[in-house]
Design a protein around this motif. Structure first.
Motif, PDB file in Angstrom:
ATOM      1  N   GLU A   1      37.097  36.374  43.735  1.00 18.09           N
ATOM      2  CA  GLU A   1      37.379  37.671  44.341  1.00 18.09           C
ATOM      3  C   GLU A   1      37.683  38.901  43.425  1.00 18.09           C
ATOM      4  N   ASP A   2      37.188  40.017  44.035  1.00 18.48           N
ATOM      5  CA  ASP A   2      37.208  41.344  43.287  1.00 18.48           C
ATOM      6  C   ASP A   2      38.692  41.899  43.734  1.00 18.48           C
ATOM      7  N   THR A   3      39.635  41.648  42.957  1.00 15.91           N
ATOM      8  CA  THR A   3      41.163  42.016  43.076  1.00 15.91           C
ATOM      9  C   THR A   3      41.117  43.730  43.424  1.00 15.91           C
ATOM     10  N   GLU A   4      40.417  44.290  42.670  1.00 14.50           N
ATOM     11  CA  GLU A   4      40.609  45.818  42.646  1.00 14.50           C
ATOM     12  C   GLU A   4      39.976  46.033  44.131  1.00 14.50           C
TER      13      GLU A   4
ATOM     14  N   LYS B   1      38.633  32.758  46.210  1.00 18.23           N
ATOM     15  CA  LYS B   1      39.968  33.465  45.365  1.00 18.23           C
ATOM     16  C   LYS B   1      39.620  33.806  43.942  1.00 18.23           C
TER      17      LYS B   1
ATOM     18  N   LYS C   1      42.964  46.757  51.275  1.00 18.43           N
ATOM     19  CA  LYS C   1      44.572  46.634  51.691  1.00 18.43           C
ATOM     20  C   LYS C   1      45.025  48.245  51.912  1.00 18.43           C
TER      21      LYS C   1
ATOM     22  N   ALA D   1      39.698  44.121  46.776  1.00 17.65           N
ATOM     23  CA  ALA D   1      40.673  43.795  47.714  1.00 17.65           C
ATOM     24  C   ALA D   1      41.907  44.698  47.921  1.00 17.65           C
ATOM     25  N   GLU D   2      42.252  44.991  46.995  1.00 17.19           N
ATOM     26  CA  GLU D   2      43.525  45.947  46.909  1.00 17.19           C
ATOM     27  C   GLU D   2      43.437  47.336  47.672  1.00 17.19           C
TER      28      GLU D   2
ATOM     29  N   LYS E   1      34.351  32.971  34.101  1.00 17.08           N
ATOM     30  CA  LYS E   1      35.190  32.466  35.129  1.00 17.08           C
ATOM     31  C   LYS E   1      34.787  31.210  35.634  1.00 17.08           C
TER      32      LYS E   1
END
Length: 149
Positions: free
Chosen positions: A114-117, A111, A123, A119-120, A35
């Motif tokens: 960020e660990d999108t999984e 951002k 949420k 974060a999802e 990244k």
């Protein structure tokens, strides 16, 4: 990164990015490294677009100690501006990478990593908690009205 973490080779078209670690380790998560590399390459590409120059970026051999990556910026154009613009791109990149970033920059970096999984999932958990509270709120109102009698 500190200014001492970035070096320019004598031909001024090669950039070395050296990641230093606070914990005396000599390794780094490959996804994080990827990244970081992606962001550096994106900046190089954007700078090339700004200067309207078509370039390629080559990786040169990695040195010992920590993680070092030599990125050689080579113009694919044979015109006279290439030997001038590639060192300018390296110089601007050094300036961007060696200066502390502000709050906006910090948010952008957060951002990117960020660990999108996660974060999802967080949420979704919050949505479920809100839904349960709304469902229970109706029960509380009915109980409250019954207690008024």
């Amino acid at each position: 990164m500190n200014p001492s973490d970035i070096e320019i080779l004598s031909d001024a078209s090669t950039l070395q990015v050296h990641y230093f670690f606070d914990d005396d380790s000599h390794s780094m998560d490959a996804n994080v490294l990827n990244k970081c590399d992606y962001e550096v390459l994106s900046i190089i590409k954007e700078l090339a677009n700004v200067f309207s120059i078509d370039i390629i970026v080559e990786t040169e051999p990695i040195g010992e100690g920590g993680i070092k990556k030599w990125l050689k910026i080579i113009s694919k154009e044979g015109d006279a501006k290439a030997p001038i613009i590639t060192p300018v791109i390296v110089a601007i990149l050094i300036s961007i990478l060696s200066n502390p970033i502000g709050k906006v920059g910090e948010k952008l970096v957060e951002k990117v990593f960020e660990d999108t999984e996660l974060a999802e999932l967080q949420k979704e958990k919050l949505r479920n908690e809100i839904r349960i509270l709304k469902e229970n709120q109706g029960d509380v109102r009915i109980d409250s009205l019954a207690n008024l009698d």
